[in-house]
Design a protein around this motif. Sequence first.
Motif, mmCIF file in Angstrom:
data_model
loop_
_atom_site.group_PDB
_atom_site.id
_atom_site.type_symbol
_atom_site.label_atom_id
_atom_site.label_comp_id
_atom_site.label_asym_id
_atom_site.label_seq_id
_atom_site.Cartn_x
_atom_site.Cartn_y
_atom_site.Cartn_z
ATOM 1 N N ARG A 157 25.085 89.717 -70.088
ATOM 2 C CA ARG A 157 25.410 89.070 -71.420
ATOM 3 C C ARG A 157 26.458 90.147 -72.221
ATOM 4 O O ARG A 157 26.365 91.395 -72.342
ATOM 5 C CB ARG A 157 24.192 89.320 -72.263
ATOM 6 C CG ARG A 157 24.304 88.437 -73.484
ATOM 7 C CD ARG A 157 22.978 88.523 -74.326
ATOM 8 N NE ARG A 157 23.303 87.727 -75.712
ATOM 9 C CZ ARG A 157 23.183 88.371 -76.893
ATOM 10 N NH1 ARG A 157 23.235 89.769 -76.750
ATOM 11 N NH2 ARG A 157 23.361 87.702 -77.860
ATOM 12 N N SER A 158 27.368 89.522 -72.763
ATOM 13 C CA SER A 158 28.614 90.057 -73.323
ATOM 14 C C SER A 158 28.230 91.045 -74.752
ATOM 15 O O SER A 158 27.131 90.451 -75.382
ATOM 16 C CB SER A 158 29.593 89.157 -73.728
ATOM 17 O OG SER A 158 30.712 89.806 -74.436
ATOM 18 N N VAL A 159 28.625 91.999 -74.877
ATOM 19 C CA VAL A 159 28.260 92.695 -75.945
ATOM 20 C C VAL A 159 28.768 92.429 -77.214
ATOM 21 O O VAL A 159 28.277 92.927 -78.303
ATOM 22 C CB VAL A 159 28.524 94.260 -75.577
ATOM 23 C CG1 VAL A 159 27.893 94.981 -74.490
ATOM 24 C CG2 VAL A 159 30.111 94.538 -75.421
ATOM 25 N N THR A 160 29.725 91.382 -77.165
ATOM 26 C CA THR A 160 30.139 90.672 -78.181
ATOM 27 C C THR A 160 29.762 89.446 -78.400
ATOM 28 O O THR A 160 30.255 88.685 -79.585
ATOM 29 C CB THR A 160 31.860 90.690 -78.191
ATOM 30 O OG1 THR A 160 32.007 89.990 -77.116
ATOM 31 C CG2 THR A 160 32.475 92.157 -77.851
ATOM 32 N N ALA A 161 28.800 89.113 -77.566
ATOM 33 C CA ALA A 161 28.196 87.510 -77.809
ATOM 34 C C ALA A 161 27.271 87.690 -79.084
ATOM 35 O O ALA A 161 26.496 88.767 -79.576
ATOM 36 C CB ALA A 161 27.377 87.253 -76.907
ATOM 37 N N PRO A 186 22.422 92.507 -75.312
ATOM 38 C CA PRO A 186 23.749 92.932 -74.812
ATOM 39 C C PRO A 186 23.738 93.764 -73.751
ATOM 40 O O PRO A 186 23.148 95.019 -73.658
ATOM 41 C CB PRO A 186 24.391 93.512 -76.161
ATOM 42 C CG PRO A 186 23.455 92.774 -77.183
ATOM 43 C CD PRO A 186 22.097 92.917 -76.848
ATOM 44 N N GLY A 187 24.520 93.447 -72.800
ATOM 45 C CA GLY A 187 24.495 94.297 -71.501
ATOM 46 C C GLY A 187 23.447 94.111 -70.567
ATOM 47 O O GLY A 187 23.377 94.550 -69.609
ATOM 48 N N ASP A 238 28.365 83.049 -72.828
ATOM 49 C CA ASP A 238 28.166 84.198 -73.599
ATOM 50 C C ASP A 238 28.102 85.526 -72.491
ATOM 51 O O ASP A 238 27.604 86.634 -72.764
ATOM 52 C CB ASP A 238 27.040 84.429 -74.553
ATOM 53 C CG ASP A 238 27.329 83.154 -75.518
ATOM 54 O OD1 ASP A 238 28.521 83.052 -75.978
ATOM 55 O OD2 ASP A 238 26.250 83.043 -76.337
ATOM 56 N N PHE A 239 28.515 85.212 -71.322
ATOM 57 C CA PHE A 239 28.169 86.072 -70.348
ATOM 58 C C PHE A 239 29.454 86.436 -69.650
ATOM 59 O O PHE A 239 30.353 85.611 -69.503
ATOM 60 C CB PHE A 239 27.342 85.672 -69.170
ATOM 61 C CG PHE A 239 25.776 85.523 -69.812
ATOM 62 C CD1 PHE A 239 25.085 86.400 -69.264
ATOM 63 C CD2 PHE A 239 25.170 84.357 -70.414
ATOM 64 C CE1 PHE A 239 23.485 86.430 -69.721
ATOM 65 C CE2 PHE A 239 23.952 84.438 -70.776
ATOM 66 C CZ PHE A 239 23.005 85.394 -70.652
ATOM 67 N N GLU A 240 29.659 87.542 -69.084
ATOM 68 C CA GLU A 240 30.634 88.127 -68.057
ATOM 69 C C GLU A 240 30.077 87.953 -66.692
ATOM 70 O O GLU A 240 29.261 88.581 -66.390
ATOM 71 C CB GLU A 240 30.960 89.538 -68.536
ATOM 72 C CG GLU A 240 31.396 89.675 -69.803
ATOM 73 C CD GLU A 240 31.705 91.103 -70.247
ATOM 74 O OE1 GLU A 240 31.626 91.836 -69.238
ATOM 75 O OE2 GLU A 240 31.749 91.344 -71.441
ATOM 76 N N SER A 269 21.208 91.571 -67.885
ATOM 77 C CA SER A 269 21.534 91.130 -66.351
ATOM 78 C C SER A 269 20.851 89.422 -66.297
ATOM 79 O O SER A 269 19.766 89.670 -66.759
ATOM 80 C CB SER A 269 21.287 91.853 -65.254
ATOM 81 O OG SER A 269 22.617 92.971 -65.338
#
Length: 269
Positions: free
Chosen positions: A264-268, A204-205, A241-243, A207
Motif C-alpha cells: 500500500r502506497s504511503v501517499t495513498a 501505509p506500507g 493505491d498499491f505499489e 502488504s
Amino acid sequence: MPPADLIETDLLDPRNAAEAGACPITRAVMLPFDELPRRTHELPSRSVPIRIAGPSEEAPRTLAWLHTHGWQAEISTAWQPADPHAPVPRYRLWRPAALVAAVCPHLTPGRALDLGCGSGRDGVYLAAAGWKVTGVDILPDALERAADRAVRYAGPSACISWVQADLNKAETADLVPPASLDLVLGVRFFSRVALAHCGRWLRPGGSLLWETFTAEHRMRHGRPAATRVLCSAELAALLPDFELFRSEEVWEGDSHTARVWAIRSVTAR
C-alpha cells in the motif's frame, strides 16, 4: 526466517497417541491411522510425497489408505527414535501457500487478515511465526478445521481468531478498523468486494498477497466461473493505491494462478 517452532517434515507416524508418546520418532508428525479420515487437512497436497514410519502394523494400512485417496506415499525405514524426555518441536506435513512461504519470512510480524482462509493453513503458519491473525471464511466446516489446526500447530501463545462471513457483501468493509493491518492475504480466492477494501484496511506500507485462478486454469478444469478468474495484469489494475512489488503467473501442480505482492502506497488516501 521461517517459524522456528513449526518445522516442515515428510514423515508421518500413524501409531496411536499412547504408542507414539512412549517411543516418539524424530521429525515425525503423529497422525493416528484411525483419525486420518477426519484430519486430511493436516496432510500436504496430493503432489507432495509422504513417508510413513514403519514400526507397527499401522504402516501398511496407512499406505493403502493414502494411495486409495490419491496421496503419494511410501513406507520408510529411514527413521530414528527420539528421546522421550527431550522437548518435542512441532512438525507439520502440510505446507503454506508458496507465495506466503516466499514472502512472509521477510516481513515483520504484525496484524494479518486471511480472506477465504479455508482450513487455515496460511493463518496458522503466520500465527506460529508471531502474527496476530484473523481468518475469514463463509464455510463453517472449513473454520472448524482451521480452529482444529490452530490448536494442534499454532502453539499456546498464538493469537488467532476465526470469523464466518460472506466476503462478497457490503458489510465486509467493517471486518476490521481502517489502517489497522500489516498484511492481507487472499490465496486462491477472489472477491472484488473484498479486494476493493484492502487499501482501506492496510496501513501505509502494509502488504497485500493475492493469488487467484486464471483463464488458463479454467480452460483446463472448467472452473472457477469466468467472473472469478484474472491474469496478473488485470489483478494489478484493481490495486490503484498499491505499489506492485511482485507479479507472476505460474503453474503449481495442475493449478495455474496469478500471484501479486503489492504494498500500500504511503501517499495513498
